[in-house]
Enzyme design. Structure first.
Site, PDB file in Angstrom:
ATOM      1  N   HIS A 147      44.452  26.349  30.287  1.00  0.00           N
ATOM      2  CA  HIS A 147      43.399  26.965  31.219  1.00  0.00           C
ATOM      3  C   HIS A 147      42.135  26.311  31.211  1.00  0.00           C
ATOM      4  O   HIS A 147      41.173  26.703  31.838  1.00  0.00           O
ATOM      5  CB  HIS A 147      43.536  28.359  31.483  1.00  0.00           C
ATOM      6  CG  HIS A 147      44.755  28.907  32.223  1.00  0.00           C
ATOM      7  ND1 HIS A 147      45.840  28.974  31.356  1.00  0.00           N
ATOM      8  CD2 HIS A 147      44.956  29.331  33.211  1.00  0.00           C
ATOM      9  CE1 HIS A 147      46.898  29.603  32.076  1.00  0.00           C
ATOM     10  NE2 HIS A 147      46.315  29.835  33.296  1.00  0.00           N
ATOM     11  N   GLU A 156      49.740  28.691  25.103  1.00  0.00           N
ATOM     12  CA  GLU A 156      48.398  28.845  25.687  1.00  0.00           C
ATOM     13  C   GLU A 156      48.267  30.010  26.348  1.00  0.00           C
ATOM     14  O   GLU A 156      49.347  30.529  26.739  1.00  0.00           O
ATOM     15  CB  GLU A 156      48.382  27.652  26.444  1.00  0.00           C
ATOM     16  CG  GLU A 156      49.031  27.389  27.713  1.00  0.00           C
ATOM     17  CD  GLU A 156      48.662  28.222  28.782  1.00  0.00           C
ATOM     18  OE1 GLU A 156      47.398  28.516  29.024  1.00  0.00           O
ATOM     19  OE2 GLU A 156      49.527  28.650  29.471  1.00  0.00           O
ATOM     20  N   SER A 183      50.999  27.631  33.129  1.00  0.00           N
ATOM     21  CA  SER A 183      50.719  29.012  33.371  1.00  0.00           C
ATOM     22  C   SER A 183      51.957  29.812  33.763  1.00  0.00           C
ATOM     23  O   SER A 183      52.897  29.629  33.213  1.00  0.00           O
ATOM     24  CB  SER A 183      49.635  29.139  34.461  1.00  0.00           C
ATOM     25  OG  SER A 183      49.099  30.498  34.269  1.00  0.00           O
TER      26      SER A 183
END
Length: 320
Positions: free
Chosen positions: A289, A221, A129
């Site tokens: 996630h 992502e 992330s």
């Protein structure tokens, strides 16, 4: 069968003759540091992840990582000092991110000289992330790192995902098992796996903190980005020339990225964007996630098979 993209060496993925350096493997009960370089840390989720980590290693952390300054885990000075101390302490064998959120890229200008000039020895850095900012800077400096769960996610991962992470960190002889997604564009591509969070990657375009992407397989992502934002960030990569330099695309989890009441899904937008590139592409990989976040080594060579829908890891993430 789609086209075959010729394989690239690790050295092709960075400028000049520079190659990615692998860190040393971990051993059971090694000392590892937990740092909060980004957003505020939820204590309950942190402690759940800490229990999992402590089953294998000896985690250390400073209680100040629970600090909060607006949307950050304390001010920049606190977070930078914590991360720099973990990087430079030879007794610390690996670094695990407490959580993502936002804030890591704020530290890069002051951290970069240490990484660029070889002032610190490579060691495994684990996170995803917002930690993509650090991953990219590490690869620009020539390090292999691990795109994998943060502490606040680790406690919710299934045992096989945890075992895979341990394997990546400890095995200098056997690559990680392959992953299977859904084929989108046929063809086979080989190269170092680079990328991570789409928002962070697009935000760092034009900075010194990106590796060269020539010959790479790009993994992406994201979470909480509406489809038009995904489109905008993807086009930013295209306009910057990154999509012209990579050999294949691996799409992970794009969680909570839907437009309310729309007659299209984020997956439709991403598939259309990927098809425009004509590159071998696999979608739906368990990276990011989602409920399961499978750890993958960034900077290591992979083979992406767009016909079979697989990604095969061709080398270990650590070296004795």
């Amino acid at each position: 069968m789609g086209r075959v993209i010729p394989p690239a060496t690790i050295g092709d993925a960075v400028s000049g003759s520079q190659r990615f350096t692998k860190p040393a493997p971990l051993r059971a009960f090694d000392k590892v540091a937990v740092v909060a370089a980004a957003g505020p840390v939820d204590r309950e989720r942190f402690e759940a992840g800490l229990r999992v980590l402590a089953e294998r290693y000896r985690p250390v952390f400073d209680d100040r990582l629970f600090a909060r300054t607006r949307y950050l885990a304390g001010d920049d000075a606190r977070r930078l000092d914590e991360l720099a101390a973990a990087l430079t302490d030879d007794g610390v064998k690996a670094i695990f991110a407490a959580r993502g959120g936002y804030g890591t890229m704020r530290l890069l200008p002051r951290l970069w000289p240490k990484l660029r000039d070889g002032g610190v020895r490579p060691k495994p850095v684990v996170g995803f992330s917002d930690l993509t900012g650090l991953h990219l800077a590490l690869q620009a400096a020539g390090w292999v790192s691990i795109h994998g769960p943060t502490l606040t996610q680790l406690g919710r991962q299934p045992p096989d995902a945890v075992a895979r992470l341990v394997h990546l960190l400890e095995s200098a002889t056997t690559p990680a098992p392959s992953l299977t997604g859904t084929p989108l564009i046929g063809g086979v591509a080989e190269g170092p796996l680079l990328g991570g969070n789409l928002a962070l990657l697009s935000a760092l375009v034009g900075t010194p903190y990106l590796p060269a992407f020539d010959g790479a397989v790009l993994v992406l992502e994201d979470v909480g980005e509406r489809p038009y934002r995904l489109d905008r960030m993807w086009i930013q990569l295209a306009l910057a020339g990154i999509l012209d330099r990579v050999r294949g695309i691996a799409l992970g989890d794009f969680s909570d990225c839907e437009e309310p009441d729309a007659d299209y899904a984020s997956a439709d937008v991403l598939r259309a964007l990927a098809i425009e590139t004509g590159l071998p592409c696999v979608v739906g990989l368990p990276i990011g996630h989602g409920a399961v976040n499978v750890a993958v080594p960034l900077g290591c060579r992979v083979r992406l098979d767009g016909d079979a829908g697989t990604i095969t890891f061709l080398e270990p993430a650590v070296a004795a």
